[in-house]
Design an enzyme around this catalytic site. Structure first.
Site, PDB file in Angstrom:
ATOM      1  CB  CYS A 178      -0.922   0.041   1.049  1.00  0.00           C
ATOM      2  SG  CYS A 178      -1.842   1.483   1.494  1.00  0.00           S
ATOM      3  CE  LYS A 179       2.698   2.716  -5.844  1.00  0.00           C
ATOM      4  NZ  LYS A 179       2.742   3.294  -7.108  1.00  0.00           N
ATOM      5  CG  PHE A 217      -2.213   2.128   7.613  1.00  0.00           C
ATOM      6  CD1 PHE A 217      -2.067   2.570   6.295  1.00  0.00           C
ATOM      7  CD2 PHE A 217      -2.262   1.110   8.231  1.00  0.00           C
ATOM      8  CE1 PHE A 217      -2.839   1.380   5.500  1.00  0.00           C
ATOM      9  CE2 PHE A 217      -2.792  -0.103   7.469  1.00  0.00           C
ATOM     10  CZ  PHE A 217      -2.782   0.245   5.824  1.00  0.00           C
ATOM     11  CG  HIS A 256       8.309  -3.906   3.782  1.00  0.00           C
ATOM     12  ND1 HIS A 256       8.341  -2.739   3.020  1.00  0.00           N
ATOM     13  CD2 HIS A 256       9.756  -3.879   4.087  1.00  0.00           C
ATOM     14  CE1 HIS A 256       9.352  -2.149   2.988  1.00  0.00           C
ATOM     15  NE2 HIS A 256      10.381  -2.957   3.551  1.00  0.00           N
ATOM     16  N   GLY A 279      11.416   1.593   3.817  1.00  0.00           N
ATOM     17  CA  GLY A 279      10.664   2.462   2.771  1.00  0.00           C
ATOM     18  C   GLY A 279      10.534   2.167   1.486  1.00  0.00           C
ATOM     19  N   PRO A 293      13.063  -1.158  -1.669  1.00  0.00           N
ATOM     20  CG  PRO A 293      12.153  -2.074   0.171  1.00  0.00           C
ATOM     21  CD  PRO A 293      11.803  -1.756  -1.091  1.00  0.00           C
ATOM     22  CE  LYS A 312       7.444   9.037  -6.302  1.00  0.00           C
ATOM     23  NZ  LYS A 312       6.083   9.192  -6.488  1.00  0.00           N
TER      24      LYS A 312
END
Length: 248
Positions: free
Chosen positions: A80-81, A84, A98, A107, A110, A192
């Protein structure tokens, strides 16, 4: 306490399809349970798509966290981008699938950073806490990295490891019968923006052949246009990928 109302948030069709197919092949896991599958609101490729018996809905986790906690007792993030909100994490069990070997290169992407810095790569299922890819580990598997791997090669191997972990762990997660372990260290985090700084190639940079090859293969991911340089004569952006073939 077994979980009965599960929300799965994903932006990865491959992993989402595997998860739905696995539930179809193990009906005892879905018996007396309700599942809802959603994606990020801007994921036009996945929103509204039919996968198995489900339709993937666009869903904003941050805006709808109160709805999430009201109607679900477990939230599973699978690539999920969305981040939460802490209110959701505090009031509902949240689990993350992940594509990295926590705590290394937490992050974004990877596999890109493992190619560049040599830190371990793999897949991890962990509880979500307020930090990124940081919570207690439920299960994980390391995968090898080879000198001829591109980002896509490594990523495909990671997804295979994720499928193994889902197969082994999903039942225990749904039944709340799993155990956890703490990450061995804090590890490192890549955002990112760290990936974006890698994309432009400085043609006058002073690097070794290994560093240059690692940079290009880390940025080669199928048809994605990641690595680029600017042609001095025309000012045009020129995209670069690399192909590596190991000896048979």
């Amino acid at each position: 306490m077994a979980y009965k109302k599960i929300l799965v948030v994903s932006d990865n069709e491959h992993i989402l399809s595997f998860l739905i197919d696995f539930l179809g092949r193990t009906p005892e896991l879905s018996a007396d349970r309700s599942f809802r599958f959603v994606c990020s609101p801007r994921n036009n490729a996945l929103a509204g798509k039919h996968i198995g018996d489900y339709v993937v809905e666009p869903f904003d986790v941050k805006l709808n966290y109160q709805e999430t906690t009201k109607y679900h007792d477990l939230v599973i993030s699978a690539h999920c981008k969305q981040l939460f909100p802490e209110e959701l994490i505090a009031s509902c069990k949240c689990i993350n699938i992940h594509p990295g070997f926590n705590p290394y290169n937490r992050g974004w992407y990877p596999q890109v950073f493992s190619i560049l810095n040599g830190l371990p790569l793999g897949a991890t299922i962990h509880e979500i806490d307020p930090e990124i890819d940081h919570g207690s580990i439920i299960s994980q598997k390391e995968v090898p990295l080879y000198a001829w791997d591109t980002s896509l090669d490594a990523y495909n191997r990671v997804q295979e490891a994720e499928e193994e972990l889902i197969t082994q762990s999903l039942g225990h997660i749904l039944d709340a019968s799993y155990t956890t372990s703490s990450p061995s260290e804090e590890g490192n985090l890549n955002l990112k923006k760290d990936f974006e700084t890698l994309r432009e190639i400085n043609l006058d940079g002073n690097v070794t052949y290994k560093q240059a090859l690692d940079r290009l293969r880390a940025l080669t991911h199928g048809d994605f246009k990641n690595a680029y340089f600017y042609d001095l004569g025309t000012g045009k952006k020129v995209y670069v990928t690399i192909k590596l073939e190991p000896e048979d």
